[in-house]
Write a protein that holds these residues in place. Structure first.
Motif, PDB file in Angstrom:
ATOM      1  N   VAL A 138       0.827  -1.223   0.000  1.00 45.50           N
ATOM      2  CA  VAL A 138       0.000   0.000   0.000  1.00 45.50           C
ATOM      3  C   VAL A 138       0.849   1.255   0.000  1.00 45.50           C
ATOM      4  O   VAL A 138       0.313   2.367  -0.016  1.00 45.50           O
ATOM      5  N   GLY A 139       2.190   1.120   0.048  1.00 43.55           N
ATOM      6  CA  GLY A 139       3.073   2.267  -0.104  1.00 43.55           C
ATOM      7  C   GLY A 139       3.361   3.053   1.145  1.00 43.55           C
ATOM      8  O   GLY A 139       3.607   4.268   1.066  1.00 43.55           O
ATOM      9  N   LYS A 140       3.359   2.421   2.317  1.00 51.23           N
ATOM     10  CA  LYS A 140       3.712   3.140   3.540  1.00 51.23           C
ATOM     11  C   LYS A 140       5.178   3.540   3.508  1.00 51.23           C
ATOM     12  O   LYS A 140       6.019   2.825   2.973  1.00 51.23           O
ATOM     13  N   ASP A 141       5.486   4.674   4.102  1.00 54.92           N
ATOM     14  CA  ASP A 141       6.852   5.193   4.067  1.00 54.92           C
ATOM     15  C   ASP A 141       7.777   4.463   5.036  1.00 54.92           C
ATOM     16  O   ASP A 141       8.904   4.108   4.688  1.00 54.92           O
ATOM     17  N   VAL A 142       7.331   4.255   6.259  1.00 55.34           N
ATOM     18  CA  VAL A 142       8.148   3.591   7.267  1.00 55.34           C
ATOM     19  C   VAL A 142       7.327   2.492   7.924  1.00 55.34           C
ATOM     20  O   VAL A 142       6.105   2.591   8.028  1.00 55.34           O
ATOM     21  N   PHE A 143       8.025   1.464   8.399  1.00 53.51           N
ATOM     22  CA  PHE A 143       7.347   0.333   9.028  1.00 53.51           C
ATOM     23  C   PHE A 143       8.377  -0.484   9.801  1.00 53.51           C
ATOM     24  O   PHE A 143       9.593  -0.232   9.720  1.00 53.51           O
ATOM     25  N   SER A 144       7.909  -1.467  10.523  1.00 54.79           N
ATOM     26  CA  SER A 144       8.775  -2.301  11.349  1.00 54.79           C
ATOM     27  C   SER A 144       9.553  -3.295  10.500  1.00 54.79           C
ATOM     28  O   SER A 144       8.951  -4.073   9.740  1.00 54.79           O
ATOM     29  N   GLY A 145      10.867  -3.294  10.643  1.00 54.56           N
ATOM     30  CA  GLY A 145      11.684  -4.230   9.888  1.00 54.56           C
ATOM     31  C   GLY A 145      11.523  -5.661  10.364  1.00 54.56           C
ATOM     32  O   GLY A 145      11.429  -6.593   9.562  1.00 54.56           O
ATOM     33  N   GLN A 146      11.457  -5.862  11.689  1.00 53.48           N
ATOM     34  CA  GLN A 146      11.317  -7.205  12.222  1.00 53.48           C
ATOM     35  C   GLN A 146       9.986  -7.826  11.818  1.00 53.48           C
ATOM     36  O   GLN A 146       9.917  -9.011  11.444  1.00 53.48           O
ATOM     37  N   LYS A 147       8.920  -7.045  11.852  1.00 53.74           N
ATOM     38  CA  LYS A 147       7.606  -7.565  11.477  1.00 53.74           C
ATOM     39  C   LYS A 147       7.530  -7.837   9.973  1.00 53.74           C
ATOM     40  O   LYS A 147       6.748  -8.689   9.538  1.00 53.74           O
ATOM     41  N   LEU A 148       8.335  -7.118   9.200  1.00 54.11           N
ATOM     42  CA  LEU A 148       8.427  -7.407   7.766  1.00 54.11           C
ATOM     43  C   LEU A 148       8.993  -8.814   7.541  1.00 54.11           C
ATOM     44  O   LEU A 148       8.480  -9.586   6.729  1.00 54.11           O
ATOM     45  N   ASP A 149      10.048  -9.151   8.276  1.00 54.88           N
ATOM     46  CA  ASP A 149      10.637 -10.490   8.164  1.00 54.88           C
ATOM     47  C   ASP A 149       9.666 -11.566   8.623  1.00 54.88           C
ATOM     48  O   ASP A 149       9.599 -12.657   8.038  1.00 54.88           O
ATOM     49  N   VAL A 150       8.895 -11.279   9.665  1.00 47.25           N
ATOM     50  CA  VAL A 150       7.924 -12.255  10.172  1.00 47.25           C
ATOM     51  C   VAL A 150       6.843 -12.510   9.129  1.00 47.25           C
ATOM     52  O   VAL A 150       6.417 -13.661   8.927  1.00 47.25           O
ATOM     53  N   TRP A 151       6.388 -11.471   8.452  1.00 46.79           N
ATOM     54  CA  TRP A 151       5.384 -11.665   7.387  1.00 46.79           C
ATOM     55  C   TRP A 151       5.940 -12.590   6.301  1.00 46.79           C
ATOM     56  O   TRP A 151       5.264 -13.543   5.887  1.00 46.79           O
ATOM     57  N   SER A 152       7.155 -12.340   5.837  1.00 43.77           N
ATOM     58  CA  SER A 152       7.755 -13.169   4.788  1.00 43.77           C
ATOM     59  C   SER A 152       7.922 -14.614   5.259  1.00 43.77           C
ATOM     60  O   SER A 152       7.709 -15.554   4.487  1.00 43.77           O
ATOM     61  N   ALA A 153       8.286 -14.782   6.530  1.00 46.78           N
ATOM     62  CA  ALA A 153       8.392 -16.128   7.088  1.00 46.78           C
ATOM     63  C   ALA A 153       7.014 -16.786   7.150  1.00 46.78           C
ATOM     64  O   ALA A 153       6.886 -18.004   6.947  1.00 46.78           O
ATOM     65  N   GLY A 154       5.972 -15.996   7.428  1.00 43.94           N
ATOM     66  CA  GLY A 154       4.609 -16.523   7.441  1.00 43.94           C
ATOM     67  C   GLY A 154       4.162 -16.996   6.072  1.00 43.94           C
ATOM     68  O   GLY A 154       3.526 -18.048   5.941  1.00 43.94           O
ATOM     69  N   VAL A 155       4.481 -16.237   5.039  1.00 41.74           N
ATOM     70  CA  VAL A 155       4.165 -16.664   3.667  1.00 41.74           C
ATOM     71  C   VAL A 155       4.922 -17.940   3.330  1.00 41.74           C
ATOM     72  O   VAL A 155       4.391 -18.853   2.689  1.00 41.74           O
ATOM     73  N   SER A 156       6.173 -18.017   3.779  1.00 45.95           N
ATOM     74  CA  SER A 156       6.980 -19.220   3.539  1.00 45.95           C
ATOM     75  C   SER A 156       6.368 -20.432   4.237  1.00 45.95           C
ATOM     76  O   SER A 156       6.266 -21.518   3.647  1.00 45.95           O
TER      77      SER A 156
END
Length: 416
Positions: A240-258
């Motif tokens: 959705v184009g947010k400027d800033v966000f949590s880096g750790q939660k970004l990794d958790v999302w990718s791990a969730g998709v995996s």
């Protein structure tokens, strides 16, 4: 083509066709000269292969290629001092220049891996050594030897997924490595099955730190800007184009998709093109199959929370009931898709290096260079590393003596 006239040969021993005819087997066109080939029985054909010359980069003997990407090739290697099996990632400067931020990503990966390798974690790829070859403009990263990626295993399996006990094993090890990275203020930013490797003992190794980011260790926040991860694994905040966000939660999302991919063989979000995919991820609507256990559904829901503030952390994932509970092992294990764990590509080169003195004169096997020339070549490469890559690479000084029994027995080798 032979100079013998057709009348001197038996017709059944010849194959005729007209050079330049639209159909090589059409002999109605006499405007082109006729070419005649002799028939040779297959039993009389002898195939001979010239042995490849063993190649060295410093103290490392190179084997065959294990894989190749758009800008790098991975080969098997052997540390001739410790006799440790390794993998070498070979990157060409001219190819890196064709990729956006290619050289910067390579330097970032080397820098982060060198820091992490000072205190190696069992689920993080370890960097042993770095070499740079000036003449060929190649960088060599010698790392933990791994057999394949989890993506390779999924692609090779019939159902394109793992049994639950095997998925549990791999995601648990991924969480351990990910939590360690986060404790070191490092955001991977590209967690996916292709970047989760398996070593011969089936231990997961997180690799590819080209787009990773190291945060300020004194900051209480883990906010980052932007990500270059694979589209299928990006989080809603990026879609959705947010400027800033949590880096750790970004990794958790990718791990969730995996994890979703591990246990279902599919992805929570899929589309025909990237634009539709981003729209679906931005909407955040997905379905978890009913056949999965409730505790696993709960873990996936926690990892794939739309708002990253509500998403589980890597520490939360490690302590989730589905992770902490032992899974019953079944017999439907997905195997490593090749025999590289047991069969080394280095054997053929080691055989050549250890030929007896009387065999050195075999055809295609050159005379060995003197040991002193090998010593000089190794030192030249190392000095090139230190001169060109500099303090950022922190190349370890491995110019120890090469006068051991292994090096003294090297024959017919050359520096890569």
């Amino acid at each position: 083509m032979t100079t013998t006239t057709p009348s001197e040969l038996n017709e059944e021993d010849l194959v005729h066709f007209n050079l330049g005819a639209s159909d090589p087997w059409d002999d109605e066109n006499d405007d082109y000269p006729e070419v005649i080939f002799h028939k040779v029985p297959s039993a009389d054909i002898v195939y001979e292969t010239t042995p490849q010359i063993p190649k060295f980069v410093g103290k490392y003997l190179l084997g065959d290629a294990l894989g190749e990407g758009s800008y790098a090739r991975v080969k098997e290697a052997l540390d001739t001092e410790t006799v440790r099996r390794a993998a070498v990632k070979i990157m060409k400067k001219k190819k890196l220049k064709k990729i956006p931020s290619g050289e910067e990503n390579m330097k970032r990966e080397i820098s982060l891996l060198q820091k992490l390798s000072k205190n190696p974690h069992p689920n993080i790829i370890e960097l042993y050594d770095v070499h740079y070859k000036v003449e060929k403009e190649k960088t060599y990263l010698f790392m933990t030897f791994c057999c394949c990626s989890l993506q390779d295993m999924l692609d090779d399996s019939e159902e394109k997924k793992f049994p639950l006990w095997q998925a549990h094993k791999y995601i648990y090890q991924t969480f351990q490595g990910l939590h360690y990275l986060h404790s070191r203020h490092i955001i991977h930013k590209d967690i996916k099955p292709a970047n989760l490797l398996l070593d011969p003992s089936h231990t997961v190794k997180i690799c590819d730190f080209g787009v990773a980011e190291e945060l300020d260790p004194f900051s209480q926040a883990d906010t980052i800007k932007g990500s270059q991860g694979a589209p299928m694994f990006i989080a809603p905040e990026i879609a959705v184009g947010k400027d800033v966000f949590s880096g750790q939660k970004l990794d958790v999302w990718s791990a969730g998709v995996s994890l979703y991919n591990f246990v279902t063989g599919n992805y929570p979000f899929n589309a025909d093109n990237v634009f539709k995919l981003y729209r679906k991820i931005g909407e955040g609507k997905y379905i978890i199959p009913d056949y999965l256990p409730e505790s696993l559904k709960n873990l996936l829901e926690g990892m794939l929370q739309y708002e990253f503030e509500n998403r589980l952390s890597s520490h939360d994932c490690l302590n989730h009931p589905w992770i902490t509970r032992k899974q019953n092992r079944s017999y439907d294990e997905v195997q490593i898709p090749n025999n590289i764990a047991e069969e080394s590509t280095l054997i053929q080169y080691l055989d050549q290096l250890h030929l007896e003195e009387g065999d050195i004169s075999l055809p295609g096997h050159p005379t060995a260079p003197p040991t002193s020339s090998l010593q000089t070549s190794s030192d030249d490469i190392l000095s090139s590393d230190q001169r060109l890559v500099g303090d950022m690479l922190e190349v370890s000084d491995s110019r120890s003596s090469r006068s051991g029994s292994f090096v003294n027995s090297m024959k017919g080798c050359k520096q890569q």
